[in-house]
Scaffold this motif. Structure first.
Motif, PDB file in Angstrom:
ATOM      1  N   PHE A 167       8.307 -13.976 -23.460  1.00 24.92           N
ATOM      2  CA  PHE A 167       7.489 -14.934 -24.203  1.00 24.92           C
ATOM      3  C   PHE A 167       6.672 -15.838 -23.285  1.00 24.92           C
ATOM      4  O   PHE A 167       5.944 -16.705 -23.763  1.00 24.92           O
ATOM      5  N   HIS A 168       6.813 -15.636 -21.996  1.00 21.10           N
ATOM      6  CA  HIS A 168       6.004 -16.416 -21.057  1.00 21.10           C
ATOM      7  C   HIS A 168       4.613 -15.795 -20.966  1.00 21.10           C
ATOM      8  O   HIS A 168       4.456 -14.570 -20.992  1.00 21.10           O
ATOM      9  N   GLU A 169       3.599 -16.645 -20.826  1.00 23.87           N
ATOM     10  CA  GLU A 169       2.221 -16.157 -20.845  1.00 23.87           C
ATOM     11  C   GLU A 169       1.924 -15.179 -19.708  1.00 23.87           C
ATOM     12  O   GLU A 169       1.041 -14.328 -19.834  1.00 23.87           O
ATOM     13  N   MET A 170       2.661 -15.278 -18.601  1.00 24.82           N
ATOM     14  CA  MET A 170       2.416 -14.364 -17.487  1.00 24.82           C
ATOM     15  C   MET A 170       2.911 -12.953 -17.782  1.00 24.82           C
ATOM     16  O   MET A 170       2.355 -11.974 -17.276  1.00 24.82           O
ATOM     17  N   PHE A 171       3.968 -12.842 -18.586  1.00 24.52           N
ATOM     18  CA  PHE A 171       4.618 -11.546 -18.774  1.00 24.52           C
ATOM     19  C   PHE A 171       4.575 -11.062 -20.220  1.00 24.52           C
ATOM     20  O   PHE A 171       5.246 -10.096 -20.563  1.00 24.52           O
ATOM     21  N   VAL A 172       3.797 -11.718 -21.053  1.00 27.87           N
ATOM     22  CA  VAL A 172       3.810 -11.385 -22.475  1.00 27.87           C
ATOM     23  C   VAL A 172       3.127 -10.049 -22.760  1.00 27.87           C
ATOM     24  O   VAL A 172       3.497  -9.343 -23.698  1.00 27.87           O
ATOM     25  N   SER A 173       2.144  -9.672 -21.965  1.00 28.46           N
ATOM     26  CA  SER A 173       1.403  -8.436 -22.233  1.00 28.46           C
ATOM     27  C   SER A 173       1.816  -7.345 -21.253  1.00 28.46           C
ATOM     28  O   SER A 173       1.956  -7.588 -20.052  1.00 28.46           O
ATOM     29  N   ARG A 174       2.013  -6.160 -21.789  1.00 32.15           N
ATOM     30  CA  ARG A 174       2.355  -5.017 -20.935  1.00 32.15           C
ATOM     31  C   ARG A 174       1.166  -4.674 -20.036  1.00 32.15           C
ATOM     32  O   ARG A 174       0.036  -4.563 -20.511  1.00 32.15           O
ATOM     33  N   GLY A 175       1.431  -4.517 -18.776  1.00 32.33           N
ATOM     34  CA  GLY A 175       0.371  -4.201 -17.836  1.00 32.33           C
ATOM     35  C   GLY A 175      -0.479  -5.388 -17.445  1.00 32.33           C
ATOM     36  O   GLY A 175      -1.492  -5.222 -16.756  1.00 32.33           O
ATOM     37  N   GLY A 176      -0.090  -6.602 -17.879  1.00 38.44           N
ATOM     38  CA  GLY A 176      -0.838  -7.791 -17.500  1.00 38.44           C
ATOM     39  C   GLY A 176      -0.632  -8.141 -16.038  1.00 38.44           C
ATOM     40  O   GLY A 176       0.163  -7.516 -15.325  1.00 38.44           O
ATOM     41  N   HIS A 177      -1.338  -9.179 -15.586  1.00 43.05           N
ATOM     42  CA  HIS A 177      -1.278  -9.509 -14.162  1.00 43.05           C
ATOM     43  C   HIS A 177       0.121  -9.946 -13.746  1.00 43.05           C
ATOM     44  O   HIS A 177       0.553  -9.694 -12.616  1.00 43.05           O
ATOM     45  N   GLY A 178       0.871 -10.583 -14.657  1.00 43.46           N
ATOM     46  CA  GLY A 178       2.224 -11.002 -14.315  1.00 43.46           C
ATOM     47  C   GLY A 178       3.148  -9.823 -14.079  1.00 43.46           C
ATOM     48  O   GLY A 178       3.893  -9.784 -13.090  1.00 43.46           O
ATOM     49  N   GLN A 179       3.101  -8.849 -14.970  1.00 48.35           N
ATOM     50  CA  GLN A 179       3.940  -7.664 -14.806  1.00 48.35           C
ATOM     51  C   GLN A 179       3.503  -6.835 -13.604  1.00 48.35           C
ATOM     52  O   GLN A 179       4.340  -6.243 -12.909  1.00 48.35           O
ATOM     53  N   GLN A 180       2.222  -6.802 -13.338  1.00 47.39           N
ATOM     54  CA  GLN A 180       1.744  -6.067 -12.158  1.00 47.39           C
ATOM     55  C   GLN A 180       2.257  -6.703 -10.870  1.00 47.39           C
ATOM     56  O   GLN A 180       2.730  -6.005  -9.960  1.00 47.39           O
ATOM     57  N   LEU A 198       0.810  -1.218   0.000  1.00 49.08           N
ATOM     58  CA  LEU A 198       0.000   0.000   0.000  1.00 49.08           C
ATOM     59  C   LEU A 198       0.844   1.270   0.000  1.00 49.08           C
ATOM     60  O   LEU A 198       0.327   2.347  -0.294  1.00 49.08           O
ATOM     61  N   LEU A 199       2.126   1.161   0.326  1.00 50.81           N
ATOM     62  CA  LEU A 199       2.993   2.338   0.369  1.00 50.81           C
ATOM     63  C   LEU A 199       3.389   2.763  -1.040  1.00 50.81           C
ATOM     64  O   LEU A 199       3.463   1.932  -1.954  1.00 50.81           O
ATOM     65  N   PRO A 200       3.669   4.047  -1.245  1.00 51.43           N
ATOM     66  CA  PRO A 200       3.930   4.536  -2.609  1.00 51.43           C
ATOM     67  C   PRO A 200       5.259   4.065  -3.190  1.00 51.43           C
ATOM     68  O   PRO A 200       5.354   3.790  -4.379  1.00 51.43           O
ATOM     69  N   GLY A 201       6.304   3.983  -2.385  1.00 56.84           N
ATOM     70  CA  GLY A 201       7.598   3.567  -2.914  1.00 56.84           C
ATOM     71  C   GLY A 201       8.456   4.748  -3.339  1.00 56.84           C
ATOM     72  O   GLY A 201       7.976   5.870  -3.539  1.00 56.84           O
ATOM     73  N   GLU A 202       9.751   4.487  -3.494  1.00 46.83           N
ATOM     74  CA  GLU A 202      10.705   5.521  -3.887  1.00 46.83           C
ATOM     75  C   GLU A 202      10.651   5.728  -5.401  1.00 46.83           C
ATOM     76  O   GLU A 202      10.826   4.778  -6.169  1.00 46.83           O
ATOM     77  N   PRO A 203      10.425   6.950  -5.866  1.00 52.48           N
ATOM     78  CA  PRO A 203      10.278   7.185  -7.316  1.00 52.48           C
ATOM     79  C   PRO A 203      11.477   6.730  -8.139  1.00 52.48           C
ATOM     80  O   PRO A 203      11.306   6.207  -9.248  1.00 52.48           O
ATOM     81  N   LYS A 204      12.696   6.904  -7.616  1.00 50.70           N
ATOM     82  CA  LYS A 204      13.867   6.532  -8.420  1.00 50.70           C
ATOM     83  C   LYS A 204      13.918   5.031  -8.685  1.00 50.70           C
ATOM     84  O   LYS A 204      14.373   4.592  -9.749  1.00 50.70           O
ATOM     85  N   TRP A 205      13.439   4.220  -7.722  1.00 48.79           N
ATOM     86  CA  TRP A 205      13.418   2.776  -7.929  1.00 48.79           C
ATOM     87  C   TRP A 205      12.232   2.370  -8.797  1.00 48.79           C
ATOM     88  O   TRP A 205      12.347   1.448  -9.614  1.00 48.79           O
ATOM     89  N   LEU A 206      11.118   3.035  -8.640  1.00 45.63           N
ATOM     90  CA  LEU A 206       9.924   2.674  -9.408  1.00 45.63           C
ATOM     91  C   LEU A 206      10.151   2.858 -10.902  1.00 45.63           C
ATOM     92  O   LEU A 206       9.698   2.049 -11.714  1.00 45.63           O
ATOM     93  N   ASP A 207      10.857   3.903 -11.279  1.00 40.99           N
ATOM     94  CA  ASP A 207      11.127   4.138 -12.704  1.00 40.99           C
ATOM     95  C   ASP A 207      11.994   3.027 -13.290  1.00 40.99           C
ATOM     96  O   ASP A 207      11.737   2.533 -14.397  1.00 40.99           O
ATOM     97  N   VAL A 208      13.016   2.622 -12.542  1.00 39.43           N
ATOM     98  CA  VAL A 208      13.909   1.566 -13.038  1.00 39.43           C
ATOM     99  C   VAL A 208      13.162   0.237 -13.124  1.00 39.43           C
ATOM    100  O   VAL A 208      13.323  -0.522 -14.086  1.00 39.43           O
ATOM    101  N   ILE A 209      12.350  -0.052 -12.125  1.00 39.96           N
ATOM    102  CA  ILE A 209      11.592  -1.306 -12.123  1.00 39.96           C
ATOM    103  C   ILE A 209      10.643  -1.364 -13.312  1.00 39.96           C
ATOM    104  O   ILE A 209      10.543  -2.387 -13.997  1.00 39.96           O
ATOM    105  N   GLU A 210       9.947  -0.273 -13.579  1.00 34.68           N
ATOM    106  CA  GLU A 210       8.998  -0.249 -14.698  1.00 34.68           C
ATOM    107  C   GLU A 210       9.694  -0.478 -16.034  1.00 34.68           C
ATOM    108  O   GLU A 210       9.151  -1.129 -16.927  1.00 34.68           O
ATOM    109  N   ARG A 211      10.901   0.037 -16.177  1.00 34.54           N
ATOM    110  CA  ARG A 211      11.634  -0.159 -17.429  1.00 34.54           C
ATOM    111  C   ARG A 211      12.102  -1.602 -17.603  1.00 34.54           C
ATOM    112  O   ARG A 211      12.340  -2.050 -18.733  1.00 34.54           O
TER     113      ARG A 211
END
Length: 342
Positions: free
Chosen positions: A25-38, A4-17
């Motif tokens: 190519f794995h079904e969990m991570f194949v789509s951007r913003g999918g449940h696996g990437q979330q 629930l905490l917001p997190g440090e912006p400098k780390w969040l940007d790197v993680i998102e990239r």
């Protein structure tokens, strides 16, 4: 709570990239913003909040991704914590001192396992950090075929970091361990290319696992070599800046080092037998016997007496036969009839 905490912006940007780079190519991570990437974002963000002094390291992303393939996000987070703190402590710190130290340990062990490979790498002046960093920090999740990754991780969780060392030594031995293999690795560039493009044969599950099991490298050897390399490090670099706890070799060592957080479960009987009838006093027994004798001497009164409700015998009077179902507190017999439904 960490989720629930917001997190440090400098780390969040790197993680998102980094999210789309993990098993794209794995079904969990194949789509951007999918449940696996979330879920991957949540796990990595939570770790930066849990260990703000370490923050985020890119090598943690494939580790967390593999964990998410096998368990929910919360369990994956705590498993990542165990890997970072117990199995591979200091690997993901800012200076990467622990991985550099283990690189020297690997190189020293290689001298005993494969002198040919050791001599060639020394001649080409190839530092271990150039080829073993991704191997060790990602636990071979980005190097081996998937079936081999799963087998290596099983052994790694059970026996600890010695499995990572053994896998690295097996790959080096069967890639650079003979004069025939070195014919195509005359220079530094060719050697590095060979280590980046390992032969599928030596990474095959059956072959690799058997070689890892048979390789004579023990925890004691690793710890002894660790002390030697740590002494050399202090002589050349000074004290380690990362004060990580000592690593533990496998699940058994971790469970023995940590006190139990809850009491052991006690067996609970599923069937409770009610207590037996209270013992009859001796005086009461003698009275019942004398009364039984007197009644036995009296003749039966015939059908009319039975019709008036007189008992047929003394035994029926003193000890009426009661069905076992009537003795139970929870009778199985119907109130409307004498039939018993089982």
């Amino acid at each position: 709570e960490l989720d629930l905490l917001p997190g440090e912006p400098k780390w969040l940007d790197v993680i998102e990239r980094d999210l789309h780079r993990q098993f794209p190519f794995h079904e969990m991570f194949v789509s951007r913003g999918g449940h696996g990437q979330q879920d991957l974002f949540r796990v990595l963000k939570a770790y930066t909040l849990y260990r703000p002094e370490e923050g985020y390291c890119q090598a943690q992303a494939p580790i967390a991704a593999v964990l998410l393939m096998h368990m929910p996000a919360e369990q994956a987070f705590w498993c990542l914590v165990q890997i970072c703190e117990k199995y591979l402590p200091g690997y993901y710190s800012e200076k990467l001192e622990a991985i550099q130290l283990d690189g020297q340990i690997l190189f020293s062990l290689l001298h005993k396992i494969s002198p040919v490979a050791y001599k060639h790498l020394s001649k080409q002046k190839i530092d271990p950090i150039l080829y073993m960093t991704e191997w060790f920090m990602c636990a071979f999740s980005r190097t081996l075929p998937w079936s081999s990754v799963l087998r290596v991780w099983d052994m790694f969780f059970c026996e600890g970091v010695k499995i990572i060392f053994r896998v690295g030594l097996v790959l080096l031995k069967h890639t650079l361990g003979s004069s025939d293999k070195l014919k195509s690795c005359q220079g530094q560039y060719e050697t590095m290319e060979r280590l980046r493009a390992l032969s599928p044969k030596i990474m095959q599950e059956t072959f690799l696992v058997q070689e890892v099991i048979e390789l004579p490298v023990t925890e004691r050897q690793i710890e002894r070599e660790h002390l030697i390399q740590l002494k050399k490090w202090r002589e050349t670099h000074g004290e380690l800046q990362c004060k990580s706890p000592p690593r533990l070799h496998g699940a058994k060592a971790i469970s023995e080092a940590e006190p139990p957080t809850h009491k052991a479960l006690q067996p609970v009987p599923s069937i409770i037998v009610p207590p037996g009838p209270a013992p009859v006093p001796k005086a009461r027994k003698s009275k019942e016997k004398s009364r039984e004798k007197s009644l036995a001497a009296t003749p039966a009164n015939g059908p009319e007496a039975e019709g008036n409700g007189a008992p047929g015998s003394a035994r029926e009077l003193l000890h009426p036969e009661v069905s076992p179902h009537h003795q139970s507190k929870e009778s199985l017999s119907s109130r409307e009839s004498e039939d018993t439904y089982l």
